[in-house]
Motif scaffolding. Structure first.
Motif, short mmCIF file in Angstrom:
data_model
loop_
_atom_site.label_atom_id
_atom_site.label_comp_id
_atom_site.label_asym_id
_atom_site.label_seq_id
_atom_site.Cartn_x
_atom_site.Cartn_y
_atom_site.Cartn_z
N VAL A 87 52.02 0.60 44.63
CA VAL A 87 51.91 1.96 45.17
C VAL A 87 52.09 1.96 46.68
CG1 VAL A 87 50.34 3.91 45.51
CG2 VAL A 87 50.46 2.78 43.28
N PHE A 88 51.36 1.08 47.38
CA PHE A 88 51.51 0.99 48.83
C PHE A 88 52.94 0.61 49.22
CE2 PHE A 88 46.77 0.25 48.91
CZ PHE A 88 46.47 1.36 49.67
N PHE A 127 49.56 2.96 57.57
CA PHE A 127 48.62 3.06 56.45
C PHE A 127 49.06 2.22 55.26
CE2 PHE A 127 48.07 5.26 52.35
CZ PHE A 127 46.69 5.23 52.20
N SER A 128 50.33 2.32 54.89
CA SER A 128 50.82 1.60 53.70
C SER A 128 50.92 0.10 53.95
CB SER A 128 52.17 2.16 53.26
OG SER A 128 53.11 2.16 54.32
N LEU A 162 41.88 2.68 56.95
CA LEU A 162 42.89 3.39 56.16
C LEU A 162 42.65 4.90 56.16
CD1 LEU A 162 43.26 0.97 53.11
CD2 LEU A 162 44.92 1.37 54.91
N VAL A 163 41.41 5.31 56.01
CA VAL A 163 41.09 6.74 55.97
C VAL A 163 41.42 7.40 57.31
CG1 VAL A 163 39.21 8.42 55.82
CG2 VAL A 163 39.36 6.56 54.16
N LEU A 164 41.11 6.72 58.41
CA LEU A 164 41.41 7.26 59.74
C LEU A 164 42.91 7.50 59.91
CD1 LEU A 164 40.48 8.05 62.59
CD2 LEU A 164 40.63 5.62 63.22
N LEU A 165 43.71 6.50 59.52
CA LEU A 165 45.17 6.63 59.65
C LEU A 165 45.71 7.73 58.74
CD1 LEU A 165 46.15 2.84 59.72
CD2 LEU A 165 46.14 4.42 61.66
#
Length: 498
Positions: free
Chosen positions: A140-141, A124-125, A11-14
Motif C-alpha cells: 500500500v505504501f 509519508f509513504s 506519520l500522522v503529522l505528515l
C-alpha cells in the motif's frame, strides 16, 4: 519523550499537513513557508527522539490496536529504520527549503500547493515503507509512493515531463503487478503477510517449495528492481529525473529509489532470510545485475550532454553498488550497502541541487557550455565538486568510505574480481564527472573574463545545498557516526524474525 507511539506521531503529522495544504490557498507565501518548515522540523525532531530511543533501548515492534501480529498492522523499528527515517526527513527538509524559491521558475504558482501536498505524501509513504513489518501495508505504501512520484514529475505540465511521467507510470505499473504476484506466491506457501511470521514459517517449509520461493523472489526482485532502476530495468529513470523539477529530481534520486532498495533488503533478510537467499541462489542473480548496473550506468552517463541526464544515469550505476552489497549476503556486505544508501542520498542530492542552481540562474544544461561557470557560481560549483569527488571516491568524502567498506566486503566474501568492477566504475565516474569540474574552474567562457562573482541565487537555495554537501563531508570524515548505528542494526535486522 520516550513514547512507543513516536513512529505513528511522525506519520500522522505528515499526513495531516499534506491533506491540510489546500486550506492555505489564500495564504500562500512567507507564513505558509514558515509553517511548512515548522512541521518538517517537528517531524525531524520526533525522528531524532525515535533514533535515540532505539539506540538506547533496542529494536521494538509496534502493533496497532493490540491486535495479533498475524491479522493486525505492525511496525518494526530497529536502529537503521530509525536512522533512515531521520535522514529522509533531514534531506526532505533541506530539499523543500531549496524549493521555496526554485519552484518560482519551475512550475506555475497555481500548482505549488499541489506540489507540496505530493511531497508530504511522498515523505509519508517512504517512512511507512521503512517502518512496516507487513507485506500488504508495504504494498500500500509503495503504491502511494509510486503514484505520488509520477505526479511530482508531471506537475510541470510540459511535453517532456508528461512523456517521462507516462513512461514512469507504465513501468511502475508493471513493477507493481510483478511484486503483487510475488507476494501472493509467498502467501500461498506460508499463509501469512506479517514478515516475522513468514520468516518463521518459511524456514520450516522452504525445502518443500524451493521453486515457489525462487519464483516469488524473482517476481519481487524484478518489480522492485524496476522501481529502484537497476540496469536493464532503468529506462524510465533518465527521462523522469532529468525532466522533473530540480527538488523532485533530488528527492527521487536521493531518497525515493532508496525506499525501494530498503524494501528489497527487507524481503531478502527479514522475509526469506540470509541462509535461504543463498541456498536458492537469489544473491547470484543480483550480483549479475549489480555489476551490469555499475558498469553500464556509467557508460551511458559518458554519452550524455544534458547535465541532469548525466546525473540520472549516474544514479543507475550507484544503485548497482547498493545491490552488490546486499547480494554478498554477509554482514559486511549488508553494512556497506546500507552505508552507501545514506552516503549516496547526500551526494546525489548535492549534485542535483547544485546543477539545478546552475539551470536556475543561467539556463545552461549542456555540459559543453559550462566553461567558467565556477567563477560565475562558485558556491554552486563547489557543492557540485564535493558531490563529484564523493562519486569518484576521493578520501574525505562519504563516497570514499562507501567504496572502502564495499571493497572490504567483497574481499571478505571471497570475490576479489568484484573489486576490479568497483575500481572500473570509479574510473568511469571520473571520466564523466571531472571534465565538468575542470571546465568550470580552468576554462574561460568565450568573451567572458575569469572574474569571481557571487552566486546570484536565493539564500535558501545556497544554504540548503551547502548543508547537504557538508553532510557528505561529515560522513566521509567521521564514518563511524553512521557505521556504528548500521553495525548495531545489522544483527537485529537479519535476525529480527527469529
Amino acid at each position: 519523550m520516550n513514547s512507543p507511539h513516536l513512529p505513528v506521531y511522525i506519520l500522522v503529522l505528515l499526513l495531516i499537513f499534506a491533506v491540510s495544504i489546500p486550506l492555505f490557498k489564500k495564504a500562500y507565501g512567507r507564513w505558509f513557508h514558515i509553517l511548512m518548515m515548522c512541521v518538517l522540523g517537528g517531524a525531524l525532531g520526533l525522528s531524532l527522539l525515535e533514533l535515540l530511543k532505539v539506540n538506547r533501548e533496542g529494536a521494538y515492534s509496534y502493533t496497532f490496536g493490540n491486535y495479533d501480529a498475524g491479522i493486525g498492522i505492525q511496525f518494526l523499528i530497529d536502529d537503521f529504520s530509525a536512522l533512515m527515517t531521520f535522514i529522509v526527513l533531514l534531506l526532505g527538509l533541506l530539499i523543500i527549503m531549496y524549493s521555496l524559491k526554485d519552484l518560482d521558475h519551475e512550475i506555475e504558482a497555481s500548482r505549488r500547493y499541489g506540489y507540496y501536498t505530493l511531497v508530504f505524501l511522498m515523505l509519508f509513504s517512504m517512512i511507512g515503507m521503512i517502518f512496516t513489518n507487513d507485506m500488504f501495508n508495504l504494498y500500500v505504501f509503495m503504491e502511494i509512493l509510486s503514484l505520488v512520484s509520477v505526479a511530482v514529475i508531471a506537475i510541470k505540465k510540459k511535453k517532456d515531463t508528461l512523456m517521462a511521467s507516462m513512461k514512469y507510470l507504465m513501468m511502475g505499473a508493471i513493477g507493481s503487478v510483478t511484486i503483487l504476484m510475488g507476494f501472493a506466491l509467498l502467501y500461498m506457501v506460508t499463509g501469512h503477510l506479517n514478515m516475522t511470521l513468514i520468516f518463521t514459517e518459511i524456514n520450516e517449509v522452504w525445502e518443500q517449495y524451493p521453486r515457489n520461493i525462487l519464483l516469488a523472489m524473482g517476481f519481487i526482485l524484478t518489480g522492485f528492481g524496476i522501481k529502484a532502476a537497476i540496469f536493464p530495468l532503468h529506462n524510465w529513470l533518465p527521462d523522469a529525473h532529468s525532466s522533473a523539477p530540480t527538488p523532485s529530481s533530488a528527492l527521487l534520486s536521493g531518497l525515493v529509489v532508496k525506499a525501494y532498495v530498503f524494501a528489497i533488503a527487507k524481503m531478502m533478510y527479514r522475509v526469506i532470510g540470509q541462509e535461504i537467499s543463498v541456498n536458492i541462489g537469489v544473491n547470484n542473480y543480483i550480483i549479475i545485475f549489480a555489476v551490469m548496473s555499475m558498469v553500464m550506468g556509467s557508460v551511458f552517463a559518458l554519452t550524455q550532454r544534458d547535465i541532469k541526464r548525466r546525473l540520472a544515469y549516474s544514479s543507475v550505476a550507484q544503485i548497482g553498488y547498493i545491490f552488490l552489497g546486499l547480494a554478498l549476503a554477509t554482514p559486511m556486505g549488508f553494512s556497506a550497502a546500507l552505508f552507501h544508501v545514506i552516503s549516496h542520498a547526500f551526494m546525489k542530492s548535492a549534485l542535483f541541487l547544485s546543477a539545478g542552481s546552475i539551470i536556475y540562474l543561467t539556463g545552461r544544461r549542456d555540459v559543453k557550455n559550462l566553461d567558467g561557470i565556477g567563477y560565475e557560481m562558485p558556491i554552486s560549483m563547489t557543492v557540485f565538486s564535493v558531490g563529484v569527488l564523493g562519486m569518484i571516491g576521493i578520501p574525505g568524502t562519504s563516497g570514499f568510505m562507501s567504496k572502502w567498506y564495499l571493497g572490504l566486503a567483497v574481499l571478505d566474501a571471497g570475490h576479489p574480481g568484484l573489486l576490479l568492477v568497483i575500481l572500473l566504475s570509479s574510473f568511469l565516474n571520473a571520466l564523466y564527472y571531472l571534465p565538468i569540474v575542470i571546465s568550470a574552474f580552468l576554462r574561460e567562457r568565450p568573451g567572458v573574463p575569469l572574474e569571481m562573482h557571487r552566486d546570484g541565487i536565493p539564500k535558501t537555495m545556497k544554504i540548503s545545498m551547502v548543508l547537504v554537501a557538508f553532510g557528505s563531508i561529515v560522513i566521509g570524515l567521521f564514518p563511524h557516526l553512521v557505521m556504528d548505528i548500521i553495525e548495531k542494526a545489522v544483527p537485529t535486522f537479519i535476525q529480527m524474525g527469529l
